[in-house]
Enzyme design. Sequence first.
Site, mmCIF file in Angstrom:
data_model
loop_
_atom_site.group_PDB
_atom_site.id
_atom_site.type_symbol
_atom_site.label_atom_id
_atom_site.label_comp_id
_atom_site.label_asym_id
_atom_site.label_seq_id
_atom_site.Cartn_x
_atom_site.Cartn_y
_atom_site.Cartn_z
ATOM 1 N N ARG A 1 28.884 -13.752 48.675
ATOM 2 C CA ARG A 1 29.182 -12.649 49.605
ATOM 3 C C ARG A 1 30.082 -11.671 48.857
ATOM 4 O O ARG A 1 31.191 -12.019 48.444
ATOM 5 C CB ARG A 1 29.910 -13.148 50.849
ATOM 6 C CG ARG A 1 30.377 -11.990 51.772
ATOM 7 C CD ARG A 1 31.538 -12.404 52.649
ATOM 8 N NE ARG A 1 31.120 -13.325 53.679
ATOM 9 C CZ ARG A 1 31.943 -14.198 54.262
ATOM 10 N NH1 ARG A 1 33.197 -14.290 53.872
ATOM 11 N NH2 ARG A 1 31.498 -15.011 55.200
ATOM 12 N N ASP B 1 35.631 -18.414 52.252
ATOM 13 C CA ASP B 1 36.315 -17.126 52.127
ATOM 14 C C ASP B 1 37.188 -17.100 50.874
ATOM 15 O O ASP B 1 37.720 -18.133 50.458
ATOM 16 C CB ASP B 1 37.207 -16.867 53.345
ATOM 17 C CG ASP B 1 36.442 -16.281 54.518
ATOM 18 O OD1 ASP B 1 35.291 -15.871 54.324
ATOM 19 O OD2 ASP B 1 37.004 -16.240 55.628
ATOM 20 N N HIS C 1 31.141 -1.795 55.152
ATOM 21 C CA HIS C 1 30.838 -0.828 56.210
ATOM 22 C C HIS C 1 30.606 0.564 55.634
ATOM 23 O O HIS C 1 30.412 1.521 56.376
ATOM 24 C CB HIS C 1 31.997 -0.769 57.215
ATOM 25 C CG HIS C 1 32.363 -2.100 57.784
ATOM 26 N ND1 HIS C 1 33.595 -2.684 57.601
ATOM 27 C CD2 HIS C 1 31.639 -2.979 58.514
ATOM 28 C CE1 HIS C 1 33.619 -3.858 58.201
ATOM 29 N NE2 HIS C 1 32.447 -4.062 58.756
ATOM 30 N N ARG D 1 43.014 -5.820 57.856
ATOM 31 C CA ARG D 1 41.783 -5.058 58.048
ATOM 32 C C ARG D 1 42.076 -3.559 58.092
ATOM 33 O O ARG D 1 41.330 -2.749 57.564
ATOM 34 C CB ARG D 1 41.101 -5.467 59.365
ATOM 35 C CG ARG D 1 40.511 -6.850 59.378
ATOM 36 C CD ARG D 1 39.115 -6.912 58.766
ATOM 37 N NE ARG D 1 39.089 -6.862 57.321
ATOM 38 C CZ ARG D 1 39.302 -7.890 56.534
ATOM 39 N NH1 ARG D 1 39.581 -9.060 57.044
ATOM 40 N NH2 ARG D 1 39.245 -7.753 55.230
#
Length: 283
Positions: free
Chosen positions: A160, A110, A203, A262
């Site tokens: 990623r 990450d 998303h 988030r």
Amino acid sequence: MEKVLFKIAKQWIAGDTVDDALIAAKSAYSLRRHAIINKLGEYHTSKKQIKVVLEEYQKIVNSFRKWKIRGAISIKPTQIGLSISQKECNRNFEKIIQKARNAHVFVWLDMESSEHTDETIEIYHTFFSKYERLGIALQANLKRTDNDLNDLIGMGAKIRLVKGAYREKANIAFKTKKDVDNNFIKLMKILFKKGNEFAIASHDTKIIQKAQSLSKKYPRKFEFQFLKGIREEFKSDLVKKKFVVSEYIPYGVNWLPYSIRRIKERKRNILLLGSSLIQSHRV
């Protein structure tokens, strides 16, 4: 307030324990999705605390085959010693890599706040030469990522691509959603044109649709990654279209800082989560 946040957060957090995470991963796999498990927590300076993190990641790695799960793990460098020193982090990461190699499990590194970007990339360089089933997250909100991406692609890195959840200064980061989205799409095009193996972690409807379009022009080995509990309709649709879909499954008691990030990351996350909650209650 914390109780309200927990009701929201439990949609995207598996629970407190390793078994909670594995149960969520098994559920994802039953829907033909892969799982990426992350233990919540960061900036650990206690070696006792770090030892627990290492033991839990090692348990997860050893459990995938037993649970018949197609899974990966995702690790924050500061939860395994980077807040002490890079040497300490490398020493601990080596232990995880050894377990992952034995179990043939993919490991994601990450990316945290920009103060750790250089160190995280250095860690990746060190270990990618030892274990090729290793990927690294890059953040589209950082202005430096264009250069980092091209450098890493040059060494065959597995990337990623995320938007970025950490609050950064305007001189090093894009601040508006439009600018971040535009940079994400720019970087995504580079991945499709020159990338080796990568993940699109968003998303955003426009980005997901653009990725599907690019995949027709540039066939590549890639996957879509989503948070647990968000955009269920997209996940199912993409699986039906034969795309690889992975769910990012966090677990642990340190859910509050993660959940606040988030929510702050993109206001739209709240709307997406609300929509997902409604859908889940209709099933």
